[in-house]
Design a protein around this motif. Structure first.
Motif, PDB file in Angstrom:
ATOM      1  N   GLU A 259       6.822   0.346 -15.025  1.00  0.00           N
ATOM      2  CA  GLU A 259       6.957   1.635 -15.689  1.00  0.00           C
ATOM      3  C   GLU A 259       8.266   2.317 -15.320  1.00  0.00           C
ATOM      4  O   GLU A 259       8.924   2.920 -16.167  1.00  0.00           O
ATOM      5  N   GLN A 260       8.657   2.218 -14.049  1.00  0.00           N
ATOM      6  CA  GLN A 260       9.907   2.849 -13.645  1.00  0.00           C
ATOM      7  C   GLN A 260      11.104   2.157 -14.292  1.00  0.00           C
ATOM      8  O   GLN A 260      12.066   2.827 -14.709  1.00  0.00           O
TER       9      GLN A 260
ATOM     10  N   ASP B 246      17.343  12.351 -12.180  1.00  0.00           N
ATOM     11  CA  ASP B 246      16.143  12.093 -12.965  1.00  0.00           C
ATOM     12  C   ASP B 246      15.146  11.297 -12.117  1.00  0.00           C
ATOM     13  O   ASP B 246      15.522  10.375 -11.388  1.00  0.00           O
TER      14      ASP B 246
ATOM     15  N   LYS C 122      15.288   3.390 -20.675  1.00  0.00           N
ATOM     16  CA  LYS C 122      15.391   4.419 -21.721  1.00  0.00           C
ATOM     17  C   LYS C 122      16.599   5.314 -21.496  1.00  0.00           C
ATOM     18  O   LYS C 122      17.328   5.642 -22.446  1.00  0.00           O
TER      19      LYS C 122
ATOM     20  N   GLN D 210      11.468   3.469 -17.766  1.00  0.00           N
ATOM     21  CA  GLN D 210      12.096   4.786 -17.779  1.00  0.00           C
ATOM     22  C   GLN D 210      13.600   4.684 -17.544  1.00  0.00           C
ATOM     23  O   GLN D 210      14.398   5.385 -18.175  1.00  0.00           O
TER      24      GLN D 210
ATOM     25  N   ALA E  43      13.368   8.962 -12.788  1.00  0.00           N
ATOM     26  CA  ALA E  43      13.399   7.529 -13.079  1.00  0.00           C
ATOM     27  C   ALA E  43      14.177   6.761 -12.021  1.00  0.00           C
ATOM     28  O   ALA E  43      13.949   5.558 -11.817  1.00  0.00           O
TER      29      ALA E  43
END
Length: 805
Positions: free
Chosen positions: A680-681, A630, A687, A684, A632
């Motif tokens: 932001e990373q 992914d 999540k 992710q 992320a």
């Protein structure tokens, strides 16, 4: 590692000579004759025209340290070879003004490209480029002496292997170095008084040194500094700016000295001091000077940065400088005493991300950034300050001017919210680069005096010219409570780029931390374990050697022989030190807990992610990684998931090392509040881990699951909210509880960065875990607050299932 390093910029950033009262002196030898207080030999160079030299001629430079002009009519400079030989004479004429220099040109060599400045006297002596003796004599008769006392010279210097010298010999010379007198009084010890420097001949001026002293120009230092963060005359040439030298930096990448105007204006926004950049500063503390050059706002830049992209603030300085010394031994401006109420309670203003340098004039009552900028370069005094960030190998430590602000029980200062940097915290470095070995909770009793500067890495600092007395606070490493027979102990520990090439002492100390301080946990998740040849970028990704060396050290420390599980990363795909291939490793005590291995041996676990399957949850791959392909996880560590059994109970452990804060704007810099581009990373990543835990709980809401590791973010951050609730606002249904939030508020920290105690490492558990008994949790402080640390992180441990059976 939460912050980026600034490549190639940490070498001795503050190594300066300014007379710290920290040196323990041995018995002093009696001088051969009274130390010179007037005319002295200031610089000697014998490599002119030699191979590799820039200058074409040898030279001798005199310096007048007296308060009036000194005539040299009928005087001479004389030279003798290092071991013995006849003295050669060059006759002098004219005079040397107070604070002035006098340049004597000697013989030329065959090489060199640059002529000396117009000399005040010329001779033909071919001086040795490595070793010799030079004397300043108040007559022109050749000397015949073999001892300093016999010579009776006004001043004498023997350099290199010379057998005749005052005290010890000055350093040996070369085609590119001269013997240059240090600032400060003449001690009649050549070894102490002279240092090896780049040759910098300076004539006294036309007329053989009889030019009258210059007068101050039209601008004062506060005109250069102005009322903002950037000089209003940035890029402008200035002439004869007056001031008194308050500190000198003779080494490092930014040599120079600070001058302060003893006659300040009435505007609290304008600093009265400025840094003068000079590759070979020839001034001393207490010199009254006139400085000429170009005003420049200098920005410290990390690798790849430009002035346009950096978030660091600038330092206003005078570059391309020349200086006229008017007088020695002038009283320094009194330092401003910084009390607990001096600095505003707010560290930085909220400007919506705007640049504070272009957002209007300074307001010293608005924020700590404004306050320190308004005193840039000026002398300040910090009384009875407490250390809140330990000393490091670069001579840096942090103190607080507000002893009661956000205080931790162990003496640190706490980060309690985003953009809430404690405003009392300030970096402290010694101007001579002395290593102090201070821990959090230590203090400096009495006055610490220095000048306000801005760090190479961003953030205001006080470069101390004198220190208070060190008072140790007695900080001790913590020891965890051992787990009971029915308790499962799970720990996380960032071992900071552990590699087989590290000294045995690091493995031994880490082992002691695991066995003694963590009380031998049943499961330990290790972050930052490097491959079998460390930071050598050669394609090696296995880490068996690294892990085995640590396991052996644990046994030697009295612990069990742990078993290990991990998944090798793809080469250079997980970030960290180039070539190191850091990864997460599970260690577990096989006599207390078993690991459930799942999945075929030939599955490529590096790129194939594990999943949750079955009516009751089980992993398809154990050990396995969560969604390793992914985006992320680009250039970042992938979580390691394992299924364990403890006394028949299934336990899932998810170990993490989220993306670092590298690339974020500097919290001590010009953009306020700073952008957190790395966040932001991490959101992710959080999540994906949250959703993986949710897939376990959908099959068994009572599944015992532990999520832990170096998450590189704070307990109040959007990333941690996402991990707990599936929402960055934290308003979703929590499926994980962050145990750090159960501690008293002043104990919530696992890491100390730039003098701020903060949370980067976490242990989270699913709510149902508490059904099986008390959840005992501890952060074990044994590294981050100490100058002598084996890792920059503190480990932590949780004990589960106390009443399950």
């Amino acid at each position: 590692m939460p912050r980026p390093s600034l490549t190639g910029r940490r070498a001795a950033p503050l190594a300066v000579a300014a007379g710290l009262a920290l040196v323990v002196a041995g018995p002093a030898a009696a001088p051969a004759h009274a130390a010179s207080t007037g005319l002295v030999l200031g610089e000697v160079y014998g490599g002119g025209g030699n191979s590799g030299a820039t200058l074409t001629n040898d030279f001798i430079e005199l310096a007048n340290r007296g308060s009036g002009a000194i005539s040299v009519e009928g005087w001479s400079v004389q030279y003798r070879p290092a071991a013995s030989g006849s003295w050669q004479v060059t006759t002098l004429h004219g005079s040397v003004p107070a604070g002035g220099t006098y340049l004597v040109q000697e013989a030329a060599g065959a090489g060199g490209t640059t002529a000396l400045p117009t000399p005040d006297a010329t001779g033909s002596i071919a001086m040795s480029g490595t070793s010799g003796v030079v004397a300043l004599v108040s007559s022109t008769a050749p000397l015949s002496c073999t001892t300093v006392a016999e010579c009776g010279a006004v001043d004498l210097v023997g350099y290199g292997t010379a057998t005749l010298h005052e005290g010890g010999a000055a350093p040996g010379l070369s085609a590119t170095t001269s013997a240059t007198r240090r600032p400060g009084p003449d001690t009649d010890d050549n070894a102490a008084d002279f240092t090896s420097e780049t040759p910098s001949p300076q004539p006294s001026g036309a007329g053989g040194g009889t030019t009258p002293p210059p007068t101050p120009g039209p601008l004062r230092i506060h005109d250069l500094q102005g009322t903002g963060f950037v000089s209003p005359i940035d890029g402008t040439a200035v002439t004869n700016v007056p001031g008194v030298v308050t500190a000198v930096r003779k080494s490092g990448s930014s040599k120079g000295y600070w001058v302060q105007d003893p006659a300040p204006d009435a505007d609290p926004r304008t600093s009265e001091a400025v840094f003068v950049y000079s590759t070979s500063p020839k001034v001393a503390v207490g010199d009254s000077v006139l400085v000429s050059g170009t005003v420049k706002d200098y920005y410290p830049l990390s690798s790849g940065e430009t002035v346009a992209t950096t978030s660091n603030l600038s330092v206003t300085e005078i570059s391309g400088s020349t200086v006229a010394v008017l007088k020695h031994g002038v009283a320094l401006p009194a330092p401003e005493v910084i009390t607990p109420t001096s600095v505003p309670g707010t560290y930085a203003p909220d400007l919506g991300g705007a640049n504070i340098e272009t957002a209007g004039p300074l307001d010293p009552s608005r924020s700590a950034l404004d306050f320190w900028e308004s005193r840039e370069g000026m002398r300040v005094e910090l009384d009875d300050v407490r250390v809140v960030g330990p000393s490091n190998s670069y001579g840096e430590q942090y103190v607080t001017t507000k002893p009661d602000q956000a205080r931790t029980p162990r003496g640190g200062t706490l980060l309690t919210a985003e953009n809430a940097t404690p405003s009392g915290r300030i970096e402290l470095a010694t101007t001579d680069g002395s290593a102090l070995s201070l821990d959090v909770g230590d203090s400096l009793a009495g006055p610490t005096v220095g000048v306000v500067d801005y760090s190479t890495f961003g953030g205001y600092l006080v470069s101390a010219t004198s220190l208070g007395s060190v008072v140790k606070g007695g900080l001790q490493q913590e020891v965890a409570t051992p787990q009971g027979r029915r308790q499962l102990a799970v720990a996380t520990y960032n071992v900071e780029n552990l590699a087989p090439t590290d000294p045995d002492s690091k493995f031994s100390r880490l082992a002691t931390g695991i066995v003694t301080n963590l009380a031998t946990p049943d499961v330990v998740a290790l972050e930052e374990v490097q491959d079998d040849d460390g930071a050598v970028d050669d394609g090696v990704v296995t880490a068996g050697v690294t892990v085995s060396k640590l396991v052996d050290a644990i046994v030697a420390a009295g612990g069990p022989r742990y078993s290990a599980r991990s998944v090798d990363p793809a080469n250079d795909a997980d970030g960290g030190q180039p070539g190191g291939n850091i990864r997460i490793v599970f260690l577990f005590n096989p006599s207390r807990v078993s690991f459930v291995d799942r999945g075929a041996a030939d599955v490529d676990r590096t790129t194939t992610g594990t999943a949750v399957t079955g009516i009751l949850p089980r992993l398809t791959l154990s050990p396995g990684r969560i969604a390793p392909t992914d985006p992320a996880w680009d250039d970042s560590r992938k979580p390691l998931v394992g299924e364990f059994r403890f006394q028949g109970k299934q336990v899932f452990v998810i170990a993490n090392h989220f993306r670092s804060k590298g690339g974020d704007q500097n919290a001590d810099g010009r953009f306020q509040y700073p952008q957190r581009s790395s966040e932001e990373q991490r959101i992710q990543q959080a999540k994906l881990v949250h959703d993986f835990v949710a897939s376990i709980l959908r099959r068994d809401p009572l599944a015992a699951t532990v999520v832990l590791g170096d998450l590189n973010d704070y307990q109040f951050s959007p990333a941690l909210a996402e991990l707990r609730t599936g929402s960055t606002t934290g308003k979703g249904l929590p499926i994980l509880s962050d145990l750090i939030n159960g501690l008293p508020a002043d104990q919530r920290y696992t890491y100390v960065y730039d003098g701020i105690s903060q949370v980067l490492d976490h242990i989270l558990v699913t709510p149902a875990t508490r059904l099986y008994g008390p959840v005992d949790y501890q952060v074990v402080h044994l590294n981050s607050e100490f100058s002598d640390q084996v890792s920059d992180h503190d480990p932590q441990v949780v004990r589960l299932f106390g009443s399950w059976l």
